[in-house]
Design a protein around this motif. Structure first.
Motif, PDB file in Angstrom:
ATOM      1  N   UNK A  11       0.762  -1.310   0.070  1.00 46.07           N
ATOM      2  CA  UNK A  11       0.108  -0.072  -0.026  1.00 46.07           C
ATOM      3  C   UNK A  11       0.739   1.347  -0.025  1.00 46.07           C
ATOM      4  N   UNK A  12       0.606   2.209  -1.009  1.00 46.49           N
ATOM      5  CA  UNK A  12       1.127   3.562  -0.773  1.00 46.49           C
ATOM      6  C   UNK A  12       0.596   4.537   0.153  1.00 46.49           C
ATOM      7  N   UNK A  13      -0.713   4.472   0.269  1.00 47.20           N
ATOM      8  CA  UNK A  13      -1.716   5.184   1.161  1.00 47.20           C
ATOM      9  C   UNK A  13      -3.032   4.704   1.069  1.00 47.20           C
ATOM     10  N   UNK A  14      -3.683   4.930   2.040  1.00 50.58           N
ATOM     11  CA  UNK A  14      -5.317   5.061   2.100  1.00 50.58           C
ATOM     12  C   UNK A  14      -5.800   5.966   2.796  1.00 50.58           C
ATOM     13  N   UNK A  15      -6.983   6.642   2.140  1.00 47.39           N
ATOM     14  CA  UNK A  15      -7.705   7.812   2.837  1.00 47.39           C
ATOM     15  C   UNK A  15      -9.049   6.929   3.082  1.00 47.39           C
ATOM     16  N   UNK A  16      -9.634   7.652   4.154  1.00 42.76           N
ATOM     17  CA  UNK A  16     -11.204   7.043   4.682  1.00 42.76           C
ATOM     18  C   UNK A  16     -12.000   8.294   5.015  1.00 42.76           C
TER      19      UNK A  16
END
Length: 224
Positions: free
Chosen positions: A78-83
């Motif tokens: 994963x590079x990033x995750x936004x929630x």
């Protein structure tokens, strides 16, 4: 009389059983966070959208695709995750970390919540701690768990969320802010006097998450 006693005993066992199930379910909800909207960017460059679940203990994210299929990813993928929950959004990124073992050179990617951007970034993880609830009903972190019942003199525990703050430095190191005031003043160095004046003038508190963001952001603005 015996029938009534038997019914009472059955009721007690049923109540205890339901209580244990409720406690187990609440403990699971404390350890697992879910959001209705998620945006997951993989190291491959692919972007996935859908409801997202973050398993803290395993450091795994699961995202549900429009077709109902579920995919799980470790920090290395994963590079990033936004929630988002419709009101607030949060961004998480993986960083190389020694898992809090200051005497180990071994590091592995782990998820951290990104609280600000800059040369120095304030990041956060959350851990689960057990609290003694004998002092009476209380709310856990963020109000995610509430125990409204008493169990006499029996020892009661509840799992709660505890915030842990870190600083991501320009050399890609994660520094634990175990005592934020002391640890940050060591990093401020030559800017320590100016930082103290800024913190005092704005009445900022090292133990407040929002104030910590302002403190680190100001340091970035004067240290470049």
């Amino acid at each position: 009389m015996m029938k009534e006693l038997s019914k009472s005993i059955k009721f007690v066992y049923l109540f205890l059983g339901l209580s244990l199930i409720t406690v187990a379910a609440n403990a699971q909800r404390v350890d697992i966070q879910e959001w209705p909207k998620g945006r997951l960017i993989l190291t491959s460059g692919d972007t996935l959208l859908g409801p997202l679940t973050y398993h803290r203990t395993e450091d795994i994210v699961r995202i549900t695709s429009p077709d109902g299929s579920i995919q799980a990813f470790a920090p290395v993928n994963v590079a990033s995750f936004t929630v988002s929950d419709g009101r607030f959004s949060q961004t998480f990124k993986p960083y190389m970390w020694n898992r809090g073992n200051d005497y180990s050179d071994y590091k592995a990617p782990s998820f951290f919540e990104q609280l600000n951007d800059g040369r120095f970034s304030l990041v956060k993880r959350e851990t689960i701690v057990r609290r003694n609830m004998n002092s009476g009903p209380m709310y856990a972190g963020y109000g995610r768990y509430y125990d409204p019942y008493g169990y006499g003199n029996a020892t009661r525990f509840v799992e709660q969320v505890q915030e842990l703050f870190y600083l991501h430095t320009p050399d890609n190191t994660i520094v634990a802010l175990r005592k934020p005031k002391r640890d940050l003043e060591e990093i401020f160095g030559k800017q320590n006097k100016e930082m103290k004046a800024f913190i005092s003038a704005n009445k900022l508190d090292y133990d407040n998450a929002r104030d910590l963001v302002l403190i680190v952001s100001h340091y970035n603005s004067i240290s470049q």
